[in-house]
Design a protein around this motif. Structure first.
Motif, PDB file in Angstrom:
ATOM      1  N   THR A   1      52.228 -41.554 -27.579  1.00 28.68           N
ATOM      2  CA  THR A   1      51.530 -40.366 -27.076  1.00 28.68           C
ATOM      3  C   THR A   1      51.292 -40.431 -25.566  1.00 28.68           C
ATOM      4  O   THR A   1      50.576 -39.594 -25.018  1.00 28.68           O
ATOM      5  CB  THR A   1      50.169 -40.185 -27.781  1.00 28.68           C
ATOM      6  N   GLU A   2      51.910 -41.405 -24.907  1.00 32.84           N
ATOM      7  CA  GLU A   2      51.660 -41.603 -23.473  1.00 32.84           C
ATOM      8  C   GLU A   2      51.964 -40.347 -22.652  1.00 32.84           C
ATOM      9  O   GLU A   2      51.215 -39.984 -21.735  1.00 32.84           O
ATOM     10  CB  GLU A   2      52.483 -42.786 -22.956  1.00 32.84           C
ATOM     11  N   LYS A   3      53.073 -39.655 -22.994  1.00 34.11           N
ATOM     12  CA  LYS A   3      53.419 -38.445 -22.248  1.00 34.11           C
ATOM     13  C   LYS A   3      52.355 -37.375 -22.404  1.00 34.11           C
ATOM     14  O   LYS A   3      52.043 -36.636 -21.455  1.00 34.11           O
ATOM     15  CB  LYS A   3      54.782 -37.918 -22.706  1.00 34.11           C
TER      16      LYS A   3
ATOM     17  N   GLU B   1      51.660 -45.875 -27.241  1.00 34.78           N
ATOM     18  CA  GLU B   1      52.871 -45.722 -26.431  1.00 34.78           C
ATOM     19  C   GLU B   1      53.631 -44.443 -26.793  1.00 34.78           C
ATOM     20  O   GLU B   1      54.330 -43.865 -25.963  1.00 34.78           O
ATOM     21  CB  GLU B   1      53.791 -46.939 -26.585  1.00 34.78           C
TER      22      GLU B   1
ATOM     23  N   ASN C   1      49.279 -38.223 -20.355  1.00 35.64           N
ATOM     24  CA  ASN C   1      49.500 -38.019 -18.923  1.00 35.64           C
ATOM     25  C   ASN C   1      49.786 -36.558 -18.551  1.00 35.64           C
ATOM     26  O   ASN C   1      50.003 -36.261 -17.375  1.00 35.64           O
ATOM     27  CB  ASN C   1      50.664 -38.899 -18.454  1.00 35.64           C
ATOM     28  N   ASP C   2      49.785 -35.682 -19.554  1.00 36.21           N
ATOM     29  CA  ASP C   2      49.986 -34.260 -19.301  1.00 36.21           C
ATOM     30  C   ASP C   2      48.609 -33.615 -19.091  1.00 36.21           C
ATOM     31  O   ASP C   2      47.842 -33.474 -20.059  1.00 36.21           O
ATOM     32  CB  ASP C   2      50.694 -33.626 -20.498  1.00 36.21           C
TER      33      ASP C   2
END
Length: 255
Positions: free
Chosen positions: A197-199, A195, A202-203
């Motif tokens: 490293t989610e960004k 959770e 999604n990058d």
């Protein structure tokens, strides 16, 4: 000669920062190898939800909510655990955080926040638990380090500093406490899907860079950290001390 055992039956493990993410995955792995678990975090509700999940898998789980950045709270909690639940045989120092900001813009209070969370806590909990382990002449301490104990990324200099220090603190623990019967090692994850490293997952730019940079050509799954944690916690690692075990898909081996 029989192979050394990787089982952890009869042993109790305290895992800091284990209500989710990597800490939860490490706890699960140790539990399925036979260890009794003590989950730690600051949010009791999150801890209880994590404990319910692990108990549903047949694991033995207790929870202790305390702030690992406060030395007095740590000492009280460790004393309470040892008195009420029994000896801590395995400690996993997992609590950690990061902030991604260019170093020239980094706030001083955020620098101290990262150092308290990633480094001070490792010393506070490690010392409190080691003081219990040393009279028994045995114990396993695993400090969660990082690929950034060795390598850098833009915008993460304070995190890098904390994890580089964690690596050397681990070696210092082994040097001081190895003669007293303890094995102190580091587990250094690469990039795993959590959770936190989610960004990054999604990058598209970062995702493509990571996959191209990692010889295994993918992100790690947190379950893939369990084997290394079990190994370092077990009799199979009885002569492994002061080592940093990278689980990073080959990232630190590659230019």
């Amino acid at each position: 000669m029989n192979a050394p055992s990787f089982r952890l039956d009869g042993r109790q493990a305290l895992i800091t920062g284990s209500s989710g993410g990597i800490g939860f995955a490490l706890a699960r792995g140790l539990g399925h190898s036979g260890a009794r678990l003590i989950l730690n975090g600051r949010n009791l509700d999150k801890l209880e939800k994590a404990a319910i999940q692990l108990r549903s898998e047949g694991l033995s789980v207790s929870t202790r909510a305390f702030d690992v950045t406060q030395s007095h709270a740590v000492q009280l909690a460790v004393d309470e655990i040892e008195n009420e639940l029994g000896a801590i045989d395995i400690l996993v120092n997992n609590a950690g955080m990061t902030r991604r900001v260019p170093l020239q813009d980094f706030e001083v209070e955020h620098w101290h926040e990262i150092m308290r969370t990633n480094l001070d806590s490792m010393f506070f909990v490690g010392q409190a638990v080691a003081r219990k382990m040393i009279p028994r002449g045995r114990g396993k301490i695993i400090n969660i380090c990082s690929v950034q104990s060795e390598l850098g990324r833009p915008g993460t200099a304070p995190y890098m500093a904390s994890k580089g220090a964690a690596k050397m603190l681990t070696k210092g623990m082994a040097v001081d406490w190895g003669p007293l019967g303890l094995q102190c090692n580091g587990l250094a994850p690469g990039y795993f899907k959590t959770e936190l490293t989610e960004k990054l997952v999604n990058d598209p730019v970062f995702n493509d860079w990571l996959i191209g940079r990692t010889p295994s050509r993918r992100w790690g799954d947190v379950a893939e950290l369990s084997g290394a944690a079990v190994f370092l916690s077990s009799d199979a690692a009885s002569f492994v001390n002061g080592h940093i075990l990278f689980v990073d898909g080959g990232m630190t081996a590659s230019l």
